[in-house]
Design a protein around this motif. Structure first.
Motif, mmCIF file in Angstrom:
data_model
loop_
_atom_site.group_PDB
_atom_site.id
_atom_site.type_symbol
_atom_site.label_atom_id
_atom_site.label_comp_id
_atom_site.label_asym_id
_atom_site.label_seq_id
_atom_site.Cartn_x
_atom_site.Cartn_y
_atom_site.Cartn_z
ATOM 1 N N THR A 83 0.821 -1.215 0.000
ATOM 2 C CA THR A 83 0.000 0.000 0.000
ATOM 3 C C THR A 83 0.855 1.265 0.000
ATOM 4 O OG1 THR A 83 -0.136 -0.121 2.417
ATOM 5 C CG2 THR A 83 -1.931 -1.121 1.149
ATOM 6 N N ASN A 84 2.139 1.143 0.306
ATOM 7 C CA ASN A 84 3.058 2.289 0.307
ATOM 8 C C ASN A 84 3.777 2.347 -1.039
ATOM 9 O OD1 ASN A 84 5.042 4.199 0.677
ATOM 10 N ND2 ASN A 84 5.794 3.380 2.618
ATOM 11 N N ASP A 85 3.424 3.315 -1.875
ATOM 12 C CA ASP A 85 3.975 3.353 -3.228
ATOM 13 C C ASP A 85 5.428 3.822 -3.288
ATOM 14 O OD1 ASP A 85 3.722 6.060 -2.789
ATOM 15 O OD2 ASP A 85 2.147 6.372 -4.293
ATOM 16 N N ASP A 86 6.040 4.128 -2.151
ATOM 17 C CA ASP A 86 7.456 4.492 -2.122
ATOM 18 C C ASP A 86 8.367 3.267 -1.988
ATOM 19 O OD1 ASP A 86 7.004 7.250 -2.302
ATOM 20 O OD2 ASP A 86 6.797 7.455 -0.117
ATOM 21 N N VAL A 87 7.785 2.129 -1.628
ATOM 22 C CA VAL A 87 8.593 0.930 -1.377
ATOM 23 C C VAL A 87 9.076 0.325 -2.686
ATOM 24 C CG1 VAL A 87 8.605 -1.399 -0.408
ATOM 25 C CG2 VAL A 87 7.399 0.440 0.775
ATOM 26 N N ARG A 88 10.399 0.051 -2.740
ATOM 27 C CA ARG A 88 11.013 -0.605 -3.892
ATOM 28 C C ARG A 88 11.849 -1.779 -3.388
ATOM 29 N NH1 ARG A 88 14.611 2.960 -7.473
ATOM 30 N NH2 ARG A 88 14.094 1.318 -8.971
ATOM 31 N N GLY A 89 12.255 -2.649 -4.301
ATOM 32 C CA GLY A 89 13.191 -3.698 -3.911
ATOM 33 C C GLY A 89 12.855 -5.069 -4.463
ATOM 34 N N THR A 90 13.870 -5.918 -4.488
ATOM 35 C CA THR A 90 13.744 -7.316 -4.909
ATOM 36 C C THR A 90 13.872 -8.221 -3.701
ATOM 37 O OG1 THR A 90 14.613 -7.021 -7.155
ATOM 38 C CG2 THR A 90 14.886 -9.186 -6.178
ATOM 39 N N GLU A 91 13.072 -9.273 -3.671
ATOM 40 C CA GLU A 91 13.235 -10.319 -2.665
ATOM 41 C C GLU A 91 12.941 -11.660 -3.308
ATOM 42 O OE1 GLU A 91 10.499 -8.592 0.076
ATOM 43 O OE2 GLU A 91 8.850 -9.937 -0.471
ATOM 44 N N VAL A 92 13.528 -12.702 -2.754
ATOM 45 C CA VAL A 92 13.299 -14.066 -3.231
ATOM 46 C C VAL A 92 12.810 -14.907 -2.068
ATOM 47 C CG1 VAL A 92 14.361 -16.168 -4.142
ATOM 48 C CG2 VAL A 92 14.991 -13.937 -5.101
ATOM 49 N N TRP A 93 11.675 -15.564 -2.276
ATOM 50 C CA TRP A 93 11.123 -16.477 -1.263
ATOM 51 C C TRP A 93 11.570 -17.891 -1.618
ATOM 52 C CZ3 TRP A 93 8.857 -14.682 3.050
ATOM 53 C CH2 TRP A 93 8.453 -13.334 3.039
ATOM 54 N N ASP A 94 12.487 -18.403 -0.840
ATOM 55 C CA ASP A 94 13.035 -19.736 -1.065
ATOM 56 C C ASP A 94 12.174 -20.772 -0.352
ATOM 57 O OD1 ASP A 94 14.794 -21.676 -1.936
ATOM 58 O OD2 ASP A 94 16.288 -21.289 -0.376
ATOM 59 N N SER A 95 12.292 -22.019 -0.777
ATOM 60 C CA SER A 95 11.494 -23.091 -0.188
ATOM 61 C C SER A 95 11.962 -23.443 1.219
ATOM 62 C CB SER A 95 11.561 -24.339 -1.072
ATOM 63 O OG SER A 95 10.927 -25.431 -0.447
ATOM 64 N N VAL A 96 11.031 -23.479 2.145
ATOM 65 C CA VAL A 96 11.318 -23.925 3.509
ATOM 66 C C VAL A 96 11.698 -25.402 3.502
ATOM 67 C CG1 VAL A 96 10.273 -24.352 5.781
ATOM 68 C CG2 VAL A 96 9.809 -22.200 4.554
ATOM 69 N N GLU A 97 11.020 -26.164 2.658
ATOM 70 C CA GLU A 97 11.201 -27.610 2.639
ATOM 71 C C GLU A 97 12.495 -28.033 1.953
ATOM 72 O OE1 GLU A 97 7.528 -28.833 0.773
ATOM 73 O OE2 GLU A 97 6.487 -27.390 2.051
ATOM 74 N N ALA A 112 18.346 -7.247 -7.922
ATOM 75 C CA ALA A 112 18.372 -5.959 -7.226
ATOM 76 C C ALA A 112 19.385 -5.011 -7.853
ATOM 77 C CB ALA A 112 18.687 -6.164 -5.751
ATOM 78 N N GLU A 113 20.509 -5.580 -8.286
ATOM 79 C CA GLU A 113 21.552 -4.747 -8.890
ATOM 80 C C GLU A 113 21.089 -4.155 -10.215
ATOM 81 O OE1 GLU A 113 26.245 -4.979 -10.289
ATOM 82 O OE2 GLU A 113 25.320 -6.685 -9.269
ATOM 83 N N VAL A 114 20.445 -4.964 -11.065
ATOM 84 C CA VAL A 114 20.025 -4.446 -12.366
ATOM 85 C C VAL A 114 18.878 -3.447 -12.223
ATOM 86 C CG1 VAL A 114 18.318 -6.246 -12.983
ATOM 87 C CG2 VAL A 114 19.620 -5.100 -14.778
ATOM 88 N N PHE A 115 18.012 -3.634 -11.216
ATOM 89 C CA PHE A 115 16.954 -2.667 -10.948
ATOM 90 C C PHE A 115 17.496 -1.392 -10.303
ATOM 91 C CE2 PHE A 115 13.736 -5.905 -11.662
ATOM 92 C CZ PHE A 115 12.542 -5.213 -11.846
ATOM 93 N N ASN A 116 18.672 -1.520 -9.686
ATOM 94 C CA ASN A 116 19.281 -0.411 -8.943
ATOM 95 C C ASN A 116 18.364 0.052 -7.806
ATOM 96 O OD1 ASN A 116 21.270 1.488 -8.291
ATOM 97 N ND2 ASN A 116 20.362 3.053 -9.614
ATOM 98 N N HIS A 117 17.889 -0.932 -7.035
ATOM 99 C CA HIS A 117 17.046 -0.619 -5.886
ATOM 100 C C HIS A 117 17.449 -1.511 -4.711
ATOM 101 C CE1 HIS A 117 13.782 -3.660 -7.460
ATOM 102 N NE2 HIS A 117 14.867 -4.279 -7.057
ATOM 103 N N ARG A 118 16.683 -1.459 -3.651
ATOM 104 C CA ARG A 118 17.031 -2.165 -2.423
ATOM 105 C C ARG A 118 17.002 -3.684 -2.609
ATOM 106 N NH1 ARG A 118 13.281 -2.425 3.017
ATOM 107 N NH2 ARG A 118 14.599 -3.857 4.210
ATOM 108 N N ASN A 119 18.020 -4.347 -2.078
ATOM 109 C CA ASN A 119 18.053 -5.806 -2.023
ATOM 110 C C ASN A 119 17.406 -6.235 -0.712
ATOM 111 O OD1 ASN A 119 18.683 -8.540 -1.823
ATOM 112 N ND2 ASN A 119 20.710 -8.293 -2.721
ATOM 113 N N ARG A 120 16.189 -6.765 -0.818
ATOM 114 C CA ARG A 120 15.432 -7.149 0.376
ATOM 115 C C ARG A 120 15.775 -8.566 0.846
ATOM 116 N NH1 ARG A 120 10.704 -4.045 1.223
ATOM 117 N NH2 ARG A 120 9.534 -5.909 1.824
ATOM 118 N N GLY A 121 16.604 -9.267 0.060
ATOM 119 C CA GLY A 121 17.170 -10.532 0.513
ATOM 120 C C GLY A 121 16.332 -11.771 0.278
ATOM 121 N N VAL A 122 16.917 -12.884 0.676
ATOM 122 C CA VAL A 122 16.250 -14.198 0.585
ATOM 123 C C VAL A 122 15.430 -14.400 1.852
ATOM 124 C CG1 VAL A 122 16.596 -16.684 0.395
ATOM 125 C CG2 VAL A 122 18.119 -15.106 -0.830
#
Length: 239
Positions: A83-97, A112-122
């Motif tokens: 809902t916050n349109d200022d938020v940017r970034g890439t994240e990857v949801w890896d399998s728990v199993e 994240a590097e190619v987008f040039n935005h925040r790396n939100r991590g795995v």
């Protein structure tokens, strides 16, 4: 042979827009999956399939999970929303199993590097203890299964970049995946000139021929015309 299944998230049309500013998320995910498939196939020893073979396909979460069987990697393609349109970034949801943090991090970092935005991590999210909260990852039989969130489509910069930069993003993500599986680029085949090219160039300067149909059969009429031009050239003393 490395086998990869690209699972474009959601289905087609406005019903699967999910708040995106510049595209319907389901449509954009599908169109991007075509580009990523194309780029991955520039590497050797890889087989890439699409879960959504047509843009109108919309498999259930359970069917998506089942489809991972027999694949080395099930990669679900999404973009994120908030809902916050200022938020940017890439994240990857890896399998728990079946966690594969190394590959997930490679994809996340590169994106994240190619987008040039925040790396939100795995990240990991459980439902029941030890099982994935996300339905398409839960019980997924691929050796590795993960969801990549290519920026936030509720942010103008992220959404526009994803829409307009499919090839650039695909090259980076394919390179990250290839590095994990130690895949090499296919050799680029150089187009060699046709063996008759030299003869054509020699004749062109002498008897005014313009047709390059080197491997086509010649008709009797075309043969007569060619011989007539050659004889005319000889009779005029090569002028």
């Amino acid at each position: 042979m490395v086998r990869i299944l690209l699972a474009a998230g959601h289905g087609a049309g406005p019903a699967h827009n999910r708040g995106a500013i510049y595209f319907n998320e389901g449509d954009n995910n599908y169109i991007y999956s075509l580009e990523l498939k194309k780029e991955l196939e520039t590497y050797e020893n890889i087989k890439v399939d699409l879960l959504r073979k047509n843009i109108t396909d919309d498999p259930t979460l359970a069917d998506r999970a089942k489809a991972g069987q027999g694949y080395d990697l099930y990669l679900s393609i999404h973009s994120n929303a908030t809902t916050n349109d200022d938020v940017r970034g890439t994240e990857v949801w890896d399998s728990v199993e079946k966690p594969n943090v190394t590959l997930a991090k490679l994809i996340c970092d590169a994106t994240a590097e190619v987008f040039n935005h925040r790396n939100r991590g795995v990240k990991y999210k459980e439902g029941q203890k030890g099982y994935n909260w996300y339905g398409e990852l839960r019980f997924n039989q691929a050796k590795s299964a993960m969801i990549v969130e290519n920026g936030f489509h509720t942010n103008k910069e992220d959404c526009l970049f994803f829409k307009d930069s499919h090839k650039k993003i695909a090259e980076i993500q394919a390179r990250a995946i290839a590095s994990y599986y130690s895949l090499k680029k296919k050799a680029i085949k150089e187009d060699k000139p046709h063996w008759a090219e030299e003869h054509y160039n020699n004749l062109k300067s002498r008897i005014n021929i313009t047709d390059k149909r080197f491997d086509d059969k010649i008709t009797r009429g075309e043969a007569m015309a060619l011989v007539d031009k050659a004889l005319d050239y000889i009779e005029k003393g090569g002028k």
